[in-house]
Design a protein around this motif. Sequence first.
Motif, PDB file in Angstrom:
ATOM      1  N   ALA A 299      10.131   0.262  -7.004  1.00 22.87           N
ATOM      2  CA  ALA A 299      10.923   1.248  -6.531  1.00 22.87           C
ATOM      3  C   ALA A 299      11.427   1.251  -5.667  1.00 22.87           C
ATOM      4  N   GLU A 300      10.257  -0.077  -4.651  1.00 20.69           N
ATOM      5  CA  GLU A 300      10.096  -0.443  -3.485  1.00 20.69           C
ATOM      6  C   GLU A 300      11.438  -1.895  -3.133  1.00 20.69           C
ATOM      7  N   LYS A 301      11.713  -2.630  -4.123  1.00 16.59           N
ATOM      8  CA  LYS A 301      11.854  -3.755  -4.422  1.00 16.59           C
ATOM      9  C   LYS A 301      11.084  -4.721  -4.626  1.00 16.59           C
ATOM     10  N   LEU A 302      10.085  -4.153  -5.205  1.00 11.92           N
ATOM     11  CA  LEU A 302       8.295  -5.562  -4.762  1.00 11.92           C
ATOM     12  C   LEU A 302       8.456  -6.268  -7.029  1.00 11.92           C
TER      13      LEU A 302
ATOM     14  N   LEU B  81       5.408  -8.839  -7.448  1.00  8.90           N
ATOM     15  CA  LEU B  81       4.218  -8.801  -7.513  1.00  8.90           C
ATOM     16  C   LEU B  81       3.337  -7.464  -8.741  1.00  8.90           C
ATOM     17  N   VAL B  82       4.623  -7.586  -9.423  1.00 14.45           N
ATOM     18  CA  VAL B  82       3.645  -6.610 -10.564  1.00 14.45           C
ATOM     19  C   VAL B  82       2.107  -8.087 -11.150  1.00 14.45           C
ATOM     20  N   ALA B  83       3.000  -8.994 -11.585  1.00 13.99           N
ATOM     21  CA  ALA B  83       1.833  -9.639 -12.330  1.00 13.99           C
ATOM     22  C   ALA B  83       0.699  -9.753 -11.733  1.00 13.99           C
ATOM     23  N   PRO B  84       0.151 -10.349 -10.404  1.00 10.93           N
ATOM     24  CA  PRO B  84      -0.911 -10.306  -9.546  1.00 10.93           C
ATOM     25  C   PRO B  84      -1.040  -9.142  -9.421  1.00 10.93           C
ATOM     26  N   LEU B  85      -0.635  -8.369  -8.745  1.00 11.70           N
ATOM     27  CA  LEU B  85      -1.212  -7.035  -8.671  1.00 11.70           C
ATOM     28  C   LEU B  85      -1.620  -6.357 -10.447  1.00 11.70           C
ATOM     29  N   TRP B  86      -1.251  -6.733 -11.334  1.00 11.38           N
ATOM     30  CA  TRP B  86      -1.456  -5.952 -12.447  1.00 11.38           C
ATOM     31  C   TRP B  86      -3.212  -6.722 -12.816  1.00 11.38           C
ATOM     32  N   SER B  87      -2.882  -7.931 -12.282  1.00 15.03           N
ATOM     33  CA  SER B  87      -4.288  -8.548 -12.824  1.00 15.03           C
ATOM     34  C   SER B  87      -5.958  -7.928 -11.869  1.00 15.03           C
ATOM     35  N   ALA B  88      -5.005  -8.133 -10.660  1.00 12.65           N
ATOM     36  CA  ALA B  88      -6.072  -7.413  -9.657  1.00 12.65           C
ATOM     37  C   ALA B  88      -6.784  -6.043  -9.793  1.00 12.65           C
TER      38      ALA B  88
ATOM     39  N   ALA C 211       0.265  -1.100   0.093  1.00 12.78           N
ATOM     40  CA  ALA C 211      -0.026   0.157   0.104  1.00 12.78           C
ATOM     41  C   ALA C 211       0.837   0.950  -0.017  1.00 12.78           C
ATOM     42  N   LYS C 212       1.764   1.149   1.111  1.00 16.43           N
ATOM     43  CA  LYS C 212       2.905   2.086   0.592  1.00 16.43           C
ATOM     44  C   LYS C 212       3.407   2.600  -0.999  1.00 16.43           C
ATOM     45  N   ALA C 213       3.813   0.956  -1.259  1.00 14.96           N
ATOM     46  CA  ALA C 213       4.223   1.555  -2.692  1.00 14.96           C
ATOM     47  C   ALA C 213       3.524   2.127  -3.582  1.00 14.96           C
ATOM     48  N   LEU C 214       2.074   1.884  -3.378  1.00 14.74           N
ATOM     49  CA  LEU C 214       0.770   2.723  -4.424  1.00 14.74           C
ATOM     50  C   LEU C 214       0.641   3.551  -4.078  1.00 14.74           C
ATOM     51  N   LYS C 215       0.417   4.232  -2.526  1.00 14.54           N
ATOM     52  CA  LYS C 215       0.486   5.308  -2.425  1.00 14.54           C
ATOM     53  C   LYS C 215       0.058   6.251  -3.257  1.00 14.54           C
ATOM     54  N   GLU C 216      -1.339   7.319  -3.118  1.00 15.54           N
ATOM     55  CA  GLU C 216      -1.557   8.220  -4.217  1.00 15.54           C
ATOM     56  C   GLU C 216      -1.530   9.442  -3.820  1.00 15.54           C
ATOM     57  N   PRO C 217      -1.092  10.416  -4.518  1.00 13.53           N
ATOM     58  CA  PRO C 217      -0.904  11.291  -4.574  1.00 13.53           C
ATOM     59  C   PRO C 217      -1.643  12.671  -4.159  1.00 13.53           C
ATOM     60  N   PRO C 218      -1.866  13.228  -2.661  1.00 11.39           N
ATOM     61  CA  PRO C 218      -2.231  14.311  -1.868  1.00 11.39           C
ATOM     62  C   PRO C 218      -3.738  15.024  -2.914  1.00 11.39           C
ATOM     63  N   SER C 219      -4.749  14.819  -2.521  1.00  8.88           N
ATOM     64  CA  SER C 219      -6.202  14.988  -3.268  1.00  8.88           C
ATOM     65  C   SER C 219      -6.937  13.896  -4.289  1.00  8.88           C
ATOM     66  N   THR C 220      -5.874  13.042  -4.662  1.00  7.78           N
ATOM     67  CA  THR C 220      -6.851  11.967  -5.398  1.00  7.78           C
ATOM     68  C   THR C 220      -7.880  10.606  -4.934  1.00  7.78           C
ATOM     69  N   ASP C 221      -8.419  10.858  -5.444  1.00  9.91           N
ATOM     70  CA  ASP C 221      -9.202   9.425  -5.330  1.00  9.91           C
ATOM     71  C   ASP C 221      -8.693   8.362  -5.224  1.00  9.91           C
TER      72      ASP C 221
ATOM     73  N   ASP D  38       3.320   2.149 -15.030  1.00  6.58           N
ATOM     74  CA  ASP D  38       3.079   3.315 -13.811  1.00  6.58           C
ATOM     75  C   ASP D  38       3.218   1.714 -12.384  1.00  6.58           C
ATOM     76  N   LEU D  39       2.713   0.898 -12.720  1.00  4.40           N
ATOM     77  CA  LEU D  39       2.809  -0.054 -11.401  1.00  4.40           C
ATOM     78  C   LEU D  39       3.501  -0.519 -10.888  1.00  4.40           C
ATOM     79  N   THR D  40       4.727  -1.174 -12.853  1.00  2.00           N
ATOM     80  CA  THR D  40       5.799  -1.547 -12.548  1.00  2.00           C
ATOM     81  C   THR D  40       6.789  -0.698 -11.416  1.00  2.00           C
ATOM     82  N   GLU D  41       6.951   0.404 -12.733  1.00  2.00           N
ATOM     83  CA  GLU D  41       8.110   1.881 -11.803  1.00  2.00           C
ATOM     84  C   GLU D  41       7.721   1.728 -10.084  1.00  2.00           C
ATOM     85  N   LYS D  42       6.571   1.899  -9.505  1.00  2.00           N
ATOM     86  CA  LYS D  42       6.417   1.923  -8.164  1.00  2.00           C
ATOM     87  C   LYS D  42       6.752   0.979  -7.399  1.00  2.00           C
TER      88      LYS D  42
END
Length: 598
Positions: free
Chosen positions: A95-98, A101-108, A66-76, A88-92
């Motif tokens: 950056a946290e050495k995760l 998890l790209v494949a399962p999270l992209w599916s989600a 959740a910390k790696a995917l934290k949304e910017p301020p004032s964003t839904d 975007d997902l891969t980059e984030k």
Amino acid sequence: TPDGSDKLGTSRDVKALKDDVQSLKAGSTPDGSDKFGTSRKVALESATKWAVAGWVNSLELTEVVAKALKEPPSTDPFEYVCNLSLADLTEKLEAEKLSGLVAPLWSAVEKLRGQGAATGAALNAKFAAEGDAFKGEMGFGGVKQYFGGLEALIGPPLMVEGSLLKAMEEEHCNKKDANLPFDTSNGIKGSTPRLEWEFVVAPVVEDPDGRYAERGGDFRTVHPEWCRKAEPLSVYEAKMADEMNPRLVEAGQAPLITEELVAGRMYTGPMYEKYNAVLRFNSARDRDGAVLLEYASMEEVPFLQKKCGWLHLGEWAATAAGKGEPSAAVRWTWNNKYTTTIHAINSIIVKLSPLTKITPLYRGWAGATLPEGFFTPDALGFRGGVEYGFSSTTTDRAQAVHYAEGKASTVLQLVMGMMDRGADITWLSQYPHEKETLLPPLMGLQVRLTGVEGSTLVVQCSFSINMASLTLEQVAGKRLKLLTDMGAQMAAEVRRGLAEAAAAEASQLVRIRLGLERCADAGGAADKRLEAPLGDEAEAYNSDPRFQAAVGDALKVKRAAVLAAEMQHGGEGGLAAALDAVLPLQASRVDLTGFPLG
């Protein structure tokens, strides 16, 4: 307090952790996992053995993601995640050495984009706003209805010629709606109460011409094995006697009776529609809690009450207008409430529920929304309501999803407990493939979690079975219980009103003569010197003359015991003989029920 703690010094962080633990104990998320993603299997295994998966889940690694995917301020946050690209997902995550998890999270993420709304509350509101809920908002009761019980809602069961079964037959075969065809929400068209009674009690087993209605469409051709089959009642009576009742007796429960078997079988067919309509009619109430029976126009009548008219349970008729003017106002009059049958269905649930294995239950429906109280806690922190009708649930989630097909799709997940369980009625069902577990009326539903799966609202609840629900024997035995309580009180009054030397003997003698105890000097047999006023079977006292006679005879015994104790001074035969002497002197009861007293 200023540091964020309560009066006892408990910090908000600690309280929040306790709340999370309680939430986890209460239930799981719509996909079958808890807040930390622990699967049901792992959760069950963790109680008996250590497992790597359970340990990893306990580490709260979701916080790292959740910390790696934290949304910017004032964003839904929902819109933000839905709009993430794979890059975007891969980059984030990298950056946290995760990166693993790209494949399962992209599916989600792709699955998330298919959700009808961000939250359960938002999806429910969307159902209403887009006109998908053609049935309107579902009606639920509150604490008053819960504690009032079934009898307060529809009245007590009735007997015909001293028989509950005859009363049930009367409800299905001799009321105004007996021969009027009706349709059900699950696709059965053109059945009648009389034919449904026949199907269960005395069916035409060979039915080549389709005497008994079946679900429409291609149900008969695609799923012939699912179609209901006419079978003699004796087949199920044998199951009841040979399989179910021994289990009930072993579990310390009362055995089933024929009335309950017939009622349970009737519910699993088309008649469920009528029984539940009767109960849910009561969901429309005014501010004072009274059931609404009159409206300014037919357009104002809620769906659930209109439905009772479509099912021929009664009639919405124009009210009398003043000064000869036509009136648009309508008032409801009942034709049939199936009171005895509904009590019998409730009774079989009460008896069978202790045999039910604890497992998740599911219920699905379409075309209706839930009230705001299911999403917003009240002043006491409660979310939910009291379900007026029976709840047909299944252990097979796919069956619930099937029933939820259509607009305003909702699936309810229910968590059973040690005391709060439904009745598995698969063994007597007309549609055993549904694996139905039936829950009784006036059940309290407490929402634990809500979620969204595609365009389906998923609501997880715990439930509280209505403890005011009684079995048929308990309902039919209310008068006898009243009499036995009265008799016990009379014996106690005799004991308190006499001198110590005679008090205990006189009180005991009253109990024996009333039929509350066996007669010691008769070798444990009933005392033959007087027909015990309270010695009959419970059903006998449901006759007004017999009930009246029992009260009068009990009072005679009490008065005679007091008089005998005061007059007897060691005479031959003791107090019992004295009671025999004075009892005939008591005033005879005068029965005025047959005389015109106007």
